[in-house]
Enzyme design. Structure first.
Site, short mmCIF file in Angstrom:
data_model
loop_
_atom_site.label_atom_id
_atom_site.label_comp_id
_atom_site.label_asym_id
_atom_site.label_seq_id
_atom_site.Cartn_x
_atom_site.Cartn_y
_atom_site.Cartn_z
CE LYS A 20 -2.44 -0.50 3.52
NZ LYS A 20 -2.44 0.37 4.70
NE ARG A 95 -5.44 0.08 9.52
CZ ARG A 95 -4.31 0.63 9.10
NH1 ARG A 95 -4.29 1.81 8.56
NH2 ARG A 95 -3.20 -0.03 9.18
NE ARG A 129 6.46 -2.70 5.66
CZ ARG A 129 5.15 -2.51 5.54
NH1 ARG A 129 4.63 -2.19 4.38
NH2 ARG A 129 4.35 -2.69 6.57
NE ARG A 162 5.82 0.39 9.90
CZ ARG A 162 4.83 0.48 9.02
NH1 ARG A 162 4.98 1.23 7.93
NH2 ARG A 162 3.70 -0.14 9.20
NE ARG A 173 0.15 -3.43 11.35
CZ ARG A 173 0.98 -3.16 10.34
NH1 ARG A 173 2.03 -3.91 10.12
NH2 ARG A 173 0.75 -2.14 9.55
P1 AMP Z 1 -0.16 1.48 8.97
O1 AMP Z 1 1.19 2.06 8.80
O2 AMP Z 1 -1.18 2.11 8.08
O3 AMP Z 1 -0.17 -0.01 8.85
O4 AMP Z 1 -0.64 1.83 10.46
C1 AMP Z 1 0.12 1.44 11.58
C2 AMP Z 1 -0.73 1.44 12.85
O5 AMP Z 1 -1.30 2.75 13.06
C3 AMP Z 1 -1.92 0.50 12.85
O6 AMP Z 1 -1.56 -0.81 13.21
C4 AMP Z 1 -2.83 1.16 13.90
O7 AMP Z 1 -2.36 0.92 15.20
C5 AMP Z 1 -2.62 2.64 13.61
N1 AMP Z 1 -3.58 3.14 12.59
C6 AMP Z 1 -3.26 3.58 11.33
N2 AMP Z 1 -4.35 3.97 10.66
C7 AMP Z 1 -5.40 3.78 11.50
C8 AMP Z 1 -6.81 3.97 11.39
N3 AMP Z 1 -7.37 4.45 10.28
N4 AMP Z 1 -7.57 3.66 12.47
C9 AMP Z 1 -7.05 3.20 13.61
N5 AMP Z 1 -5.73 2.97 13.77
C10 AMP Z 1 -4.90 3.26 12.74
#
Ligand code: AMP
Length: 219
Positions: A20, A95, A129, A162, A173
């Site tokens: 993504k 989400r 990654r 990360r 996740r």
């Molecule tokens: P990502 O980098 O998009 O995978 O986001 C990393 C983490 O940020 C996720 O595992 C959540 O803990 C938090 N997070 C990101 N976007 C959202 C969202 N739209 N709603 C709730 N938590 C989020």
């Protein structure tokens, strides 16, 4: 000569590690719209130890979704900035169904690009990654290694894994995605706003499908 100014509001969906972020960076460059990535905004807030960051850190570390009201507020403030006036690309938002409904109240989305990949290959992708903590560039030790191992090609910073790319967190996740976000795919599909993108190919093959889907939109 004149340049056609199109306002384009896109959402990119996909399970964690489906590519993504990489695709979102390419789309942002190609169409001149900012990538609004909630994950990046949240990680920055955590690193800067802002009140929001302190509140949200434990959610990120555990791969859990943060509270809707916090995330929605963050997005509202971000899309109100001047660079979003000709559109934006939402990456990592919405989400949950609650967030999708809030987004609908905020604005009209033109298209949702939904990357489809099987979960086992996603675990392999995530665990390999590496991310640049400074400029957010993304690499993979096997599929997209930087020229110099462990060093960002764009800004020379030391790459990191990360915390949320560790295997246990990734599996958690994926489960969260399956339960909370996958229903949104069907929600947008029913509205006729969603296009499935086969995410099993290379970066360019996946990107080509997205460009094609967007070109249909512009006609
Ligand atoms: P990502 O980098 O998009 O995978 O986001 C990393 C983490 O940020 C996720 O595992 C959540 O803990 C938090 N997070 C990101 N976007 C959202 C969202 N739209 N709603 C709730 N938590 C989020």
């Amino acid at each position: 000569m004149h340049r056609l100014v199109v306002s384009m509001k896109l959402v990119i969906f996909g399970p964690p590690s489906a590519g993504k972020g990489t695709q979102a960076q390419k789309l942002s460059k190609q169409y001149g719209i900012p990538q609004v990535a909630t994950g990046d905004l949240l990680r920055k807030a955590v690193a800067d130890k802002t009140p929001l960051g302190l509140k949200i850190k434990s959610y990120l570390d555990q791969g859990k979704l943060g509270p809707d009201e916090v995330i929605v507020q963050l997005i509202k403030e971000r899309v109100a900035k001047p660079d979003c006036k000709n559109g934006f690309l939402l990456d990592g938002f919405p989400r949950t169904m609650g967030q999708a409904k809030e987004l609908e109240r905020m604005t009209d989305i033109d298209l949702v690009l939904s990357i489809v990949v099987d979960f086992e290959s996603l675990v392999e992708r995530a665990v390999g990654r590496r991310t640049c903590p400074k400029c957010s560039a993304v690499y993979h030790i096997k599929f997209n290694p930087p020229m110099n191992e462990g060093i960002c090609e764009k800004c020379g910073s030391k790459l990191i894994q990360r915390d949320d790319d560790k295997e246990e967190t990734v599996r958690n996740r994926l489960k969260v995605y399956q339960e909370q976000t996958a229903p949104l795919v069907e929600y947008y599909r029913k509205k006729g706003k969603l296009v499935d993108i086969d995410g099993s190919g290379g970066i360019d093959a996946v990107f080509a499908q997205m460009v094609k889907a967007i070109s249909h939109l512009k006609k």
